[in-house]
Scaffold this motif. Sequence first.
Motif, PDB file in Angstrom:
ATOM      1  N   ALA A   1      -2.395  20.398  32.064  1.00 46.58           N
ATOM      2  CA  ALA A   1      -2.184  18.949  32.018  1.00 46.58           C
ATOM      3  C   ALA A   1      -3.509  18.206  31.981  1.00 46.58           C
ATOM      4  CB  ALA A   1      -1.352  18.502  33.216  1.00 46.58           C
ATOM      5  N   LEU A   2      -4.501  18.692  32.737  1.00 49.30           N
ATOM      6  CA  LEU A   2      -5.823  18.061  32.704  1.00 49.30           C
ATOM      7  C   LEU A   2      -6.484  18.215  31.340  1.00 49.30           C
ATOM      8  CD1 LEU A   2      -7.560  18.887  36.129  1.00 49.30           C
ATOM      9  CD2 LEU A   2      -6.692  16.683  35.328  1.00 49.30           C
ATOM     10  N   LEU A   3      -6.372  19.405  30.768  1.00 46.29           N
ATOM     11  CA  LEU A   3      -7.008  19.666  29.478  1.00 46.29           C
ATOM     12  C   LEU A   3      -6.373  18.861  28.347  1.00 46.29           C
ATOM     13  CD1 LEU A   3      -7.543  23.522  29.808  1.00 46.29           C
ATOM     14  CD2 LEU A   3      -9.321  21.756  29.754  1.00 46.29           C
ATOM     15  N   ALA A   4      -5.173  18.340  28.587  1.00 49.49           N
ATOM     16  CA  ALA A   4      -4.524  17.494  27.583  1.00 49.49           C
ATOM     17  C   ALA A   4      -5.069  16.064  27.621  1.00 49.49           C
ATOM     18  CB  ALA A   4      -3.012  17.482  27.806  1.00 49.49           C
ATOM     19  N   MET A   5      -5.918  15.763  28.635  1.00 46.99           N
ATOM     20  CA  MET A   5      -6.484  14.417  28.764  1.00 46.99           C
ATOM     21  C   MET A   5      -7.870  14.379  28.130  1.00 46.99           C
ATOM     22  SD  MET A   5      -5.414  13.420  32.667  1.00 46.99           S
ATOM     23  CE  MET A   5      -3.709  13.509  33.214  1.00 46.99           C
ATOM     24  N   ASP A   6      -8.085  13.432  27.259  1.00 45.34           N
ATOM     25  CA  ASP A   6      -9.357  13.335  26.545  1.00 45.34           C
ATOM     26  C   ASP A   6     -10.524  13.110  27.500  1.00 45.34           C
ATOM     27  OD1 ASP A   6      -8.067  13.690  24.126  1.00 45.34           O
ATOM     28  OD2 ASP A   6      -7.851  11.519  23.751  1.00 45.34           O
ATOM     29  N   GLU A   7     -10.303  12.316  28.549  1.00 44.90           N
ATOM     30  CA  GLU A   7     -11.392  12.020  29.499  1.00 44.90           C
ATOM     31  C   GLU A   7     -11.866  13.294  30.198  1.00 44.90           C
ATOM     32  OE1 GLU A   7      -8.700   8.346  29.467  1.00 44.90           O
ATOM     33  OE2 GLU A   7      -8.493  10.523  29.411  1.00 44.90           O
ATOM     34  N   PHE A   8     -10.927  14.129  30.617  1.00 44.66           N
ATOM     35  CA  PHE A   8     -11.306  15.372  31.299  1.00 44.66           C
ATOM     36  C   PHE A   8     -12.004  16.321  30.332  1.00 44.66           C
ATOM     37  CE2 PHE A   8     -10.374  19.749  32.695  1.00 44.66           C
ATOM     38  CZ  PHE A   8     -10.975  19.725  33.941  1.00 44.66           C
TER      39      PHE A   8
ATOM     40  N   ASP B   1     -16.777  19.183  28.356  1.00 47.39           N
ATOM     41  CA  ASP B   1     -17.696  19.442  27.241  1.00 47.39           C
ATOM     42  C   ASP B   1     -19.118  19.017  27.590  1.00 47.39           C
ATOM     43  OD1 ASP B   1     -15.599  20.410  25.769  1.00 47.39           O
ATOM     44  OD2 ASP B   1     -15.263  18.548  24.649  1.00 47.39           O
ATOM     45  N   LYS B   2     -19.236  17.934  28.341  1.00 52.95           N
ATOM     46  CA  LYS B   2     -20.558  17.446  28.753  1.00 52.95           C
ATOM     47  C   LYS B   2     -21.251  18.452  29.663  1.00 52.95           C
ATOM     48  CE  LYS B   2     -22.778  13.492  31.011  1.00 52.95           C
ATOM     49  NZ  LYS B   2     -22.546  12.183  31.675  1.00 52.95           N
ATOM     50  N   ASN B   3     -20.461  19.113  30.514  1.00 50.47           N
ATOM     51  CA  ASN B   3     -21.022  20.094  31.455  1.00 50.47           C
ATOM     52  C   ASN B   3     -21.195  21.474  30.832  1.00 50.47           C
ATOM     53  OD1 ASN B   3     -21.209  18.350  33.650  1.00 50.47           O
ATOM     54  ND2 ASN B   3     -19.104  18.738  34.286  1.00 50.47           N
ATOM     55  N   SER B   4     -20.621  21.690  29.656  1.00 53.09           N
ATOM     56  CA  SER B   4     -20.633  23.018  29.043  1.00 53.09           C
ATOM     57  C   SER B   4     -22.056  23.530  28.856  1.00 53.09           C
ATOM     58  CB  SER B   4     -19.924  22.968  27.691  1.00 53.09           C
ATOM     59  OG  SER B   4     -19.943  24.239  27.097  1.00 53.09           O
ATOM     60  N   GLY B   5     -22.299  24.728  29.352  1.00 49.91           N
ATOM     61  CA  GLY B   5     -23.602  25.364  29.185  1.00 49.91           C
ATOM     62  C   GLY B   5     -24.647  24.923  30.175  1.00 49.91           C
ATOM     63  N   ILE B   6     -24.296  23.966  31.052  1.00 53.32           N
ATOM     64  CA  ILE B   6     -25.253  23.494  32.064  1.00 53.32           C
ATOM     65  C   ILE B   6     -25.053  24.280  33.348  1.00 53.32           C
ATOM     66  CG2 ILE B   6     -26.041  21.519  33.397  1.00 53.32           C
ATOM     67  CD1 ILE B   6     -24.997  19.712  31.197  1.00 53.32           C
ATOM     68  N   GLN B   7     -26.116  24.895  33.862  1.00 49.69           N
ATOM     69  CA  GLN B   7     -26.025  25.675  35.092  1.00 49.69           C
ATOM     70  C   GLN B   7     -26.171  24.730  36.278  1.00 49.69           C
ATOM     71  OE1 GLN B   7     -25.302  28.810  35.014  1.00 49.69           O
ATOM     72  NE2 GLN B   7     -25.299  29.191  37.195  1.00 49.69           N
ATOM     73  N   ILE B   8     -25.080  24.506  37.016  1.00 48.10           N
ATOM     74  CA  ILE B   8     -25.098  23.569  38.135  1.00 48.10           C
ATOM     75  C   ILE B   8     -24.427  24.203  39.341  1.00 48.10           C
ATOM     76  CG2 ILE B   8     -25.112  21.488  36.723  1.00 48.10           C
ATOM     77  CD1 ILE B   8     -22.098  21.314  37.051  1.00 48.10           C
TER      78      ILE B   8
ATOM     79  N   VAL C   1      -9.687  33.489  37.309  1.00 48.22           N
ATOM     80  CA  VAL C   1     -10.341  32.342  37.950  1.00 48.22           C
ATOM     81  C   VAL C   1     -11.384  31.771  36.987  1.00 48.22           C
ATOM     82  CG1 VAL C   1     -11.742  31.565  39.899  1.00 48.22           C
ATOM     83  CG2 VAL C   1      -9.954  33.280  40.254  1.00 48.22           C
ATOM     84  N   THR C   2     -11.278  30.477  36.683  1.00 47.67           N
ATOM     85  CA  THR C   2     -12.167  29.839  35.696  1.00 47.67           C
ATOM     86  C   THR C   2     -12.815  28.602  36.284  1.00 47.67           C
ATOM     87  OG1 THR C   2     -10.722  30.596  33.900  1.00 47.67           O
ATOM     88  CG2 THR C   2     -12.315  28.870  33.377  1.00 47.67           C
ATOM     89  N   PHE C   3     -14.125  28.493  36.085  1.00 54.98           N
ATOM     90  CA  PHE C   3     -14.889  27.340  36.558  1.00 54.98           C
ATOM     91  C   PHE C   3     -15.082  26.370  35.391  1.00 54.98           C
ATOM     92  CE2 PHE C   3     -19.289  25.547  37.296  1.00 54.98           C
ATOM     93  CZ  PHE C   3     -18.901  24.640  38.256  1.00 54.98           C
ATOM     94  N   TYR C   4     -14.652  25.108  35.559  1.00 51.81           N
ATOM     95  CA  TYR C   4     -14.728  24.113  34.488  1.00 51.81           C
ATOM     96  C   TYR C   4     -15.898  23.152  34.650  1.00 51.81           C
ATOM     97  CZ  TYR C   4     -10.265  25.572  32.560  1.00 51.81           C
ATOM     98  OH  TYR C   4      -9.269  26.308  31.966  1.00 51.81           O
ATOM     99  N   GLY C   5     -16.673  23.320  35.685  1.00 52.72           N
ATOM    100  CA  GLY C   5     -17.822  22.451  35.895  1.00 52.72           C
ATOM    101  C   GLY C   5     -17.637  21.565  37.110  1.00 52.72           C
ATOM    102  N   GLN C   6     -18.666  20.793  37.391  1.00 48.08           N
ATOM    103  CA  GLN C   6     -18.631  19.853  38.513  1.00 48.08           C
ATOM    104  C   GLN C   6     -18.277  18.472  37.976  1.00 48.08           C
ATOM    105  OE1 GLN C   6     -22.198  18.407  40.859  1.00 48.08           O
ATOM    106  NE2 GLN C   6     -21.407  19.950  42.282  1.00 48.08           N
ATOM    107  N   ILE C   7     -17.154  17.935  38.437  1.00 45.00           N
ATOM    108  CA  ILE C   7     -16.638  16.664  37.931  1.00 45.00           C
ATOM    109  C   ILE C   7     -16.655  15.622  39.043  1.00 45.00           C
ATOM    110  CG2 ILE C   7     -14.687  15.523  36.812  1.00 45.00           C
ATOM    111  CD1 ILE C   7     -15.904  17.713  35.105  1.00 45.00           C
TER     112      ILE C   7
END
Length: 362
Positions: free
Chosen positions: A222-229, A234-241, A255-261
């Motif tokens: 459901a989150l991935l269906a939202m353009d804002e999320f 995508d903004k966090n993709s490839g960034i090591q945080i 288990v999948t990590f989608y970044g820090q939001i």
Amino acid sequence: MTIDILNTYYMLGLWRGLSPVPSFFKDRYFPTAPTDIYDSDKVLVEYQEGDTQMAPFMVERAEPIKVGRQGYEIHEYAPTMIANKRMLTLDDLKERGFGEAILSNSTEEQRAARYAMEDLAVLDRRLSRTEEYLCAQTLLNNGFSVNEMVDKDNIGNVATVQFYDANKGNDGLYTIGAGYKWDDNGITWAKVVATVRAMCRGLSQRGLPHTDLLVGIDAIDALLAMDEFKALVDKNSGIQISGGVEAQLSEYDGVTFYGQINFGGYKLNVISVDEQYANSLGVMTNYFPKNSIAVTAPGAGHLMYAKVTQIVNQQFQTIADKRVPRLFIDERHDTRELWLRARPFAAPKNYSPWVVANNIVT
């Protein structure tokens, strides 16, 4: 010197040499410290409220105002037993084992030694899955309820534990308001943020950490269906945080990590969880519900162990450890039976250090 590989303490050493089975909830949220292993039949569970009060401003020569000690709760529990066993027969030793060369020169003695390691590994993996279930249930329900089996088909007792005052309600449960489900018509990113922020605030106001947002597999869809999320991911993709969270979680299947939001001022590691196990009917089941979310932090709980006492060679033997092996030999029928047991108990370190929202999607 001859080594008896079937000695209890030698088998315990063999178990300690096995590679641990990755268990997301147990490893990240319910680690076991040396002090969590009790040489007693019961474990102590103590937790207290977080602290959010300020120190007062004082006149320079005035005496400081006394700070009262925070109230805390301490309880004593006798952990339930988890156990399984495996039998080895003379016929098993005469047959070529799995992965063994077709024209193998292995003797029955060598096969028996190999089976001891294999059986320990199989039994340990099953106990680890039960511990993972116990940890997940404790986080989801602020307690747990498990069936204690008499045998394969019959339930003896139902062990129920809750880490909250039923008269005050469960602080670890957040109720979704009407129109705020993530798959509702007209749902907006602002409403998603409002829900997560309210869950974080429930922990923050009690002085408790909140770093991880756990998301069930249907909820993450459901989150991935939202353009804002998707834009934030995508903004966090490839960034090591976040101190290498992605690297920490890479060993856990499902288990999948989608970044820090950022959710309205609260930065959370967004982690989807699709870990599964086969239930008693053989049906694959999720440890974490597909339509739930939770906010918590690593180390919010701990997994403790009580001792196991058994009779070996007509003597009582007490072992305080995460696993306790036991062996039975039936010389009359040429069989050997290996047991592996444990007495784990999952508990929070603070009062309600997690907040769960169920049915976030229909």
